[in-house]
Design a protein around this motif. Structure first.
Motif, PDB file in Angstrom:
ATOM      1  N   GLN A 198      -4.458  -2.687  -2.566  1.00 36.34           N
ATOM      2  CA  GLN A 198      -5.024  -2.175  -1.321  1.00 36.34           C
ATOM      3  C   GLN A 198      -4.564  -2.971  -0.096  1.00 36.34           C
ATOM      4  O   GLN A 198      -4.999  -2.712   1.028  1.00 36.34           O
ATOM      5  CB  GLN A 198      -6.562  -2.192  -1.383  1.00 36.34           C
ATOM      6  CG  GLN A 198      -7.152  -1.203  -2.376  1.00 36.34           C
ATOM      7  CD  GLN A 198      -6.957  -1.638  -3.830  1.00 36.34           C
ATOM      8  OE1 GLN A 198      -7.118  -2.819  -4.155  1.00 36.34           O
ATOM      9  NE2 GLN A 198      -6.597  -0.705  -4.681  1.00 36.34           N
ATOM     10  N   ARG A 202       2.518   2.129  -3.149  1.00 34.66           N
ATOM     11  CA  ARG A 202       1.566   2.268  -4.257  1.00 34.66           C
ATOM     12  C   ARG A 202       1.864   1.231  -5.343  1.00 34.66           C
ATOM     13  O   ARG A 202       1.822   1.515  -6.544  1.00 34.66           O
ATOM     14  CB  ARG A 202       1.599   3.674  -4.856  1.00 34.66           C
ATOM     15  CG  ARG A 202       1.418   4.808  -3.853  1.00 34.66           C
ATOM     16  CD  ARG A 202       0.099   4.711  -3.112  1.00 34.66           C
ATOM     17  NE  ARG A 202      -0.183   5.929  -2.351  1.00 34.66           N
ATOM     18  CZ  ARG A 202       0.133   6.120  -1.061  1.00 34.66           C
ATOM     19  NH1 ARG A 202       0.785   5.167  -0.406  1.00 34.66           N
ATOM     20  NH2 ARG A 202      -0.197   7.230  -0.441  1.00 34.66           N
ATOM     21  N   ARG A 256       0.827  -1.214   0.000  1.00 37.50           N
ATOM     22  CA  ARG A 256       0.000   0.000   0.000  1.00 37.50           C
ATOM     23  C   ARG A 256       0.861   1.264   0.000  1.00 37.50           C
ATOM     24  O   ARG A 256       0.636   2.177  -0.780  1.00 37.50           O
ATOM     25  CB  ARG A 256      -0.927   0.008   1.216  1.00 37.50           C
ATOM     26  CG  ARG A 256      -2.035  -1.026   1.167  1.00 37.50           C
ATOM     27  CD  ARG A 256      -2.992  -0.888   2.330  1.00 37.50           C
ATOM     28  NE  ARG A 256      -2.419  -1.330   3.589  1.00 37.50           N
ATOM     29  CZ  ARG A 256      -2.323  -0.569   4.676  1.00 37.50           C
ATOM     30  NH1 ARG A 256      -2.745   0.684   4.647  1.00 37.50           N
ATOM     31  NH2 ARG A 256      -1.812  -1.053   5.786  1.00 37.50           N
ATOM     32  N   THR A 310      -4.669  -4.125   7.108  1.00 38.99           N
ATOM     33  CA  THR A 310      -5.664  -4.702   6.198  1.00 38.99           C
ATOM     34  C   THR A 310      -5.710  -6.219   6.253  1.00 38.99           C
ATOM     35  O   THR A 310      -6.508  -6.838   5.551  1.00 38.99           O
ATOM     36  CB  THR A 310      -5.345  -4.289   4.749  1.00 38.99           C
ATOM     37  OG1 THR A 310      -3.995  -4.692   4.440  1.00 38.99           O
ATOM     38  CG2 THR A 310      -5.487  -2.792   4.562  1.00 38.99           C
TER      39      THR A 310
END
Length: 445
Positions: free
Chosen positions: A116, A91, A88, A337
């Motif tokens: 993500q 990117r 993340r 996440t």
């Protein structure tokens, strides 16, 4: 459409046996580059645990991804949740983890994170598989991907972990034994806890490529428990080979498993006003004591199928933050996440500080029910609840237990086994009923 290679958590198996071969993994890297890479997301990050085959598969993936025209960033040994975070923050188009988690060194696997930092959707995995059936081609030389090592990867993840607790909190005065499972967190985990002020004794932190998870880590806490008691430590922290799993040991040497840790984290979040009227996701195997303790505190609880992928799906459906499994896969979506052993441990330590209680005292907020599981071999994989006599036997057991216990019959996803699990308040009754029901399954299936 059925997936050919991807299981519930990537592709895993014994090294050297198809598909865990360098040839297949190189083509898998190429397929991933074709599907996941793009002009705006032109890099994929790769991290690994410490098993010896990681070097080979890292090189194979690098070659395949470069052949697809996508750049590679090599993180080196890195916990699985760290790879999700760095995917993340860089990117990247995707993150790739080379790990077989808690398995022995002779196994390995490949799993993916989306841009993500989440597990790939089934549709994306199927698209990658479709490229595996095609001929591998290489882009022109001027379009080949480049590779570089990220020297700051460990430091970045250490700071991310530290930032998961309030800056006002320190671990000053806390004596911790950290079992790194000779795995991906062997260097990172001790630094996180030391830099926050704890006195840390790091053990099983000398990986040699072959000793990952060997008589240590979250799947074997005997040595850790003895060290905690013998050294007068406040607690022990056990991670698995890729550090996405956490088991703890209190100062008396008692194991604090995933269900108990999930209760402590959720109850602590409620007390701190961070639960926001949400609930907790467990699994079919979560102890009944967890469900009853949460409900007694007014915290919602639902069960997912076994596997963190299924836990995550229900968390997203309910828009909740906390979930996990008895094995120690603990998810705090307000922090990362994916499941993260180090971050989960830090959340427990914050609760200890806030409530000024020991781990043993916090654990006592939940009473675990005795649980017995019997594995019954059957001739073929089948649903046991489609057999009338088995259904009748289950009803009889449920009637005897009433609201003081729970019955679960589950077909293994990988072997011709039926898992018979009974929970209840009385150990002798639970064992008797489990064996009684197992006999019915054995006779009729």
């Amino acid at each position: 459409m059925t997936k050919k290679y991807f299981g519930t958590d990537g592709i895993r198996g014994k090294v050297g046996e198809y598909p865990i071969t360098p040839e297949f993994v190189m083509k898998l890297g190429w397929a991933a580059g074709k599907v996941l890479g793009s002009a705006t997301r032109d890099r994929i990050v790769i991290g690994k645990d410490t098993r010896i085959s990681g070097y080979m598969f890292e090189s194979a993936l690098e070659a395949g991804i470069a052949a697809s025209g996508i750049n590679v960033q090599l993180l080196g040994p890195m916990p699985t949740p760290g790879i999700a975070y760095l995917t993340r923050t860089f990117r990247a188009a995707a993150g790739i983890v080379i790990s077989a988690s808690h398995n022995s060194y002779y196994d390995n696997g490949i799993k993916f994170f989306s841009a993500q930092g989440t597990k790939l959707d089934d549709e994306v995995e199927l698209e990658i598989e479709s490229y595996l059936d095609k001929e591998m081609t290489t882009v022109s030389s001027d379009k080949l991907g480049k590779a570089r090592r990220v020297s700051t990867a460990a430091g970045r993840y250490i700071e991310f972990c530290k930032a998961s607790i309030p800056s006002t909190h320190t671990l000053d005065g806390l004596r911790i034994v950290v079992d790194c499972a000779n795995g991906a967190a062997y260097s990172i985990a001790p630094k996180v806890f030391r830099e926050l002020g704890a006195t840390v004794q790091a053990v099983f932190n000398e990986p040699d490529g072959l000793n990952i998870n060997e008589s240590c880590g979250a799947t074997d806490t005997d040595a850790l428990a003895k060290l905690v008691v013998g050294n007068g430590a406040d607690l022990g922290i056990a991670l698995d080979g890729d550090a996405d799993r956490l088991i703890m040991v209190d100062h008396t040497g008692e194991i604090v498993d995933g269900d108990e840790l999930l209760y402590i984290i959720a109850k602590g979040a409620q007390t701190a006003g961070r639960l926001n009227n949400s609930g907790v996701v467990g699994t079919l195997m979560s102890n009944l004591g967890l469900e009853k303790a949460l409900k007694a505190d007014g915290i919602g609880f639902v069960r997912a199928n076994v596997g963190d992928r299924h836990v995550m799906a229900l968390l997203k459906k309910h828009q909740w933050n906390f979930g996990g499994e008895s094995s120690g896969h603990l998810i705090c979506l307000d922090k990362n996440t994916t499941g993260d052993g180090i971050i989960a441990a830090l959340q427990v330590l914050v609760v200890m500080a806030n409530e000024k209680k020991s781990l043993a005292e916090l654990k006592n907020g939940m009473t675990k029910y005795p649980q017995t599981m019997v594995n019954v071999k059957v001739s073929k994989r089948q649903d046991p609840m489609k057999n009338a006599k088995v259904v009748e036997a289950v009803k009889e057991v449920e009637s005897e237990l009433a609201d003081t216990g729970r019955v679960l019959l589950r077909a293994s996803g990988t072997e011709p086994l039926i898992r018979v699990m009974i929970e209840g308040e009385d150990t002798a009754q639970v064992e008797r009923l489990a064996n009684q029901l197992a006999d019915v399954v054995k006779t009729n299936l």
